[in-house]
Design a protein around this motif. Structure first.
Motif, short mmCIF file in Angstrom:
data_model
loop_
_atom_site.label_atom_id
_atom_site.label_comp_id
_atom_site.label_asym_id
_atom_site.label_seq_id
_atom_site.Cartn_x
_atom_site.Cartn_y
_atom_site.Cartn_z
N ALA A 85 0.82 -1.22 0.00
CA ALA A 85 0.00 0.00 0.00
C ALA A 85 0.86 1.27 0.00
O ALA A 85 0.60 2.20 -0.77
N LYS A 86 1.88 1.29 0.83
CA LYS A 86 2.67 2.52 0.97
C LYS A 86 3.48 2.80 -0.31
O LYS A 86 3.48 3.92 -0.81
N ALA A 89 1.19 3.96 -3.06
CA ALA A 89 0.77 5.36 -2.89
C ALA A 89 1.90 6.32 -3.23
O ALA A 89 1.69 7.34 -3.90
N LEU A 90 3.12 6.00 -2.80
CA LEU A 90 4.24 6.92 -3.07
C LEU A 90 4.56 6.97 -4.56
O LEU A 90 4.90 8.02 -5.11
N GLU A 92 2.35 6.42 -7.01
CA GLU A 92 1.25 7.18 -7.63
C GLU A 92 1.47 8.68 -7.40
O GLU A 92 1.31 9.49 -8.31
N MET A 93 1.85 9.03 -6.18
CA MET A 93 2.07 10.44 -5.85
C MET A 93 3.17 11.05 -6.71
O MET A 93 2.99 12.10 -7.34
N TRP A 94 4.31 10.38 -6.79
CA TRP A 94 5.44 10.95 -7.53
C TRP A 94 5.22 10.89 -9.03
O TRP A 94 5.63 11.79 -9.76
N GLU A 95 4.56 9.86 -9.50
CA GLU A 95 4.27 9.81 -10.93
C GLU A 95 3.38 10.98 -11.32
O GLU A 95 3.62 11.66 -12.31
N ARG A 96 2.36 11.24 -10.52
CA ARG A 96 1.45 12.36 -10.84
C ARG A 96 2.17 13.70 -10.72
O ARG A 96 1.93 14.60 -11.51
N LYS A 97 3.03 13.84 -9.73
CA LYS A 97 3.78 15.09 -9.60
C LYS A 97 4.70 15.28 -10.81
O LYS A 97 4.81 16.38 -11.35
N GLU A 99 4.26 14.14 -13.77
CA GLU A 99 3.44 14.47 -14.94
C GLU A 99 2.91 15.90 -14.86
O GLU A 99 3.07 16.69 -15.79
N GLN A 100 2.29 16.23 -13.72
CA GLN A 100 1.59 17.52 -13.66
C GLN A 100 2.55 18.68 -13.45
O GLN A 100 2.35 19.76 -14.01
N GLU A 101 3.57 18.49 -12.62
CA GLU A 101 4.45 19.61 -12.31
C GLU A 101 5.65 19.65 -13.24
O GLU A 101 6.27 20.69 -13.40
N GLY B 62 0.92 12.84 -0.68
CA GLY B 62 0.10 13.87 -1.30
C GLY B 62 -0.56 13.32 -2.55
O GLY B 62 -0.32 12.17 -2.93
N GLU B 63 -1.37 14.14 -3.19
CA GLU B 63 -2.14 13.77 -4.39
C GLU B 63 -3.34 12.91 -4.00
O GLU B 63 -3.20 11.81 -3.47
N ALA B 66 -3.36 9.25 -4.99
CA ALA B 66 -2.36 8.44 -4.30
C ALA B 66 -2.88 8.04 -2.91
O ALA B 66 -2.71 6.90 -2.47
N TYR B 70 -3.82 4.22 -1.54
CA TYR B 70 -3.33 3.66 -0.28
C TYR B 70 -4.46 2.91 0.42
O TYR B 70 -4.29 1.75 0.83
N ALA B 73 -5.66 -0.30 -1.44
CA ALA B 73 -4.79 -1.46 -1.25
C ALA B 73 -5.08 -2.14 0.09
O ALA B 73 -5.06 -3.37 0.20
N ARG B 96 -8.12 10.30 -14.93
CA ARG B 96 -7.11 11.31 -15.32
C ARG B 96 -7.71 12.38 -16.23
O ARG B 96 -7.37 13.55 -16.14
#
Lengths: 208, 208
Positions: A85-86, A89-90, A92-97, A99-101, B62-63, B66, B70, B73, B96
């Protein structure tokens, strides 16, 4: 099944790099025609964007990460979206960041400054979308801030989302190379990004 | 574990609605202070954005999606990210699209037109980001096109990504309600969106 790509574009490259990491080969067609997409592709695809995966039943799947998840579900090893799970989530978070940022910010500079994209300030639209010059400066700020945040993250972790290579590294690498083309790659002060880039760009999958 | 939200904001609402659908309760703190985030939150969170989930080991996630992954899962039922490869991919794709073409577009109009966000044209930045008036008109076009595409999709399917309620419906609903606040909800000609909205807004989880 067929994967539609646009040769030099960073978004289809995310999928090609993912497939290479998985050791998968998928019939692929380049539907780019210079700075445009081929008319036949646009007529068949309501989303007007690449990458696009067409399944044998005719289902169209757009969005790079949606296509990657399709293959991850069918071919879970090696896991590129995380195991627990962790991690999940991490990543997903960094992939989206990334992409978006990162990726969208480089695209903002590119789309709003290149003459070939006049009246196509946004991808995927069938109506004219004027370029907005103010987005070029704003996009450069976003890219600088993004690579600064990425450098801070990579100072703490070998890969973008932690200890293992993941889709977050794929999006970050495609963002870096796109930024390089537009003249926005980070300077030498981003030492952690430089270390990471040398390592990830040397993977065979990056040769796509 | 603690979830940090900003009362009226659409992104934290996506997580709260997801948790309500799962029947989960998570300790939550509203770190909004009018049109700003509280200084103590900004000092602790390098991402400067809500929602933010803090795990007991101090990990910050964050996000919105994400954070939702979590909990998906750890609590897979009912599945809100899909069961098989095709469903998973279609949900990822539509979620998305709803975020990037819908929610971000409404946010673009909001951020670039509201006096309280002068010099904060983008969220999450510690430096001033000027508003860009041209983005208000472009954002309105994006929102119109998004709701048109959503209406076409909902003409064919009961829910945003197909036959079952999913995270794509959560993002679409939060986008719709945010658009309504900004005066950008689709007009009555979007009959399929209207039918879907009446159904999804009646779910108890939408009361968040």
């Amino acid at each position: 099944m067929k994967l539609y790509i646009w040769g030099p574009a960073p978004n289809p490259r995310r999928v090609r790099m993912f497939l290479a990491e998985k050791g998968l080969e998928v019939p692929t067609e380049d539907v780019g025609a210079g700075a445009l997409l081929k008319r036949e592709f646009l007529e068949r695809s309501p989303h007007r964007l690449t990458p696009m995966l067409e399944l044998d039943d005719g289902t169209l799947i757009g969005e790079a990460m949606a296509i990657c998840r399709y293959f991850e579900a069918l071919h879970p090893e090696p896991p590129l979206f995380g195991r627990d799970a962790k991690q999940t989530a991490l990543i997903e978070m960094w992939e989206r960041k990334c992409e978006q940022e990162g990726l969208l910010a480089v695209g903002e500079v590119f789309r709003n400054s290149i003459p070939a994209f006049a009246d196509r300030g946004l991808g995927g639209f069938s109506v004219p979308v004027p370029q907005i010059p103010a987005l070029v400066e704003r996009g450069k700020l976003r890219v600088r801030v993004f690579f600064g945040n990425l450098d801070a993250q990579l100072a703490q972790h070998p890969f973008v989302a932690g200890d293992a290579f993941s889709v977050a590294d794929i999006t970050a690498l495609c963002t870096y190379d796109f930024a390089k083309r537009v003249g926005l790659a980070p300077d030498a002060s981003a030492v952690h990004v430089a270390r990471w880039y040398a390592q990830v760009a040397a993977r065979p999958s990056a040769n796509t």
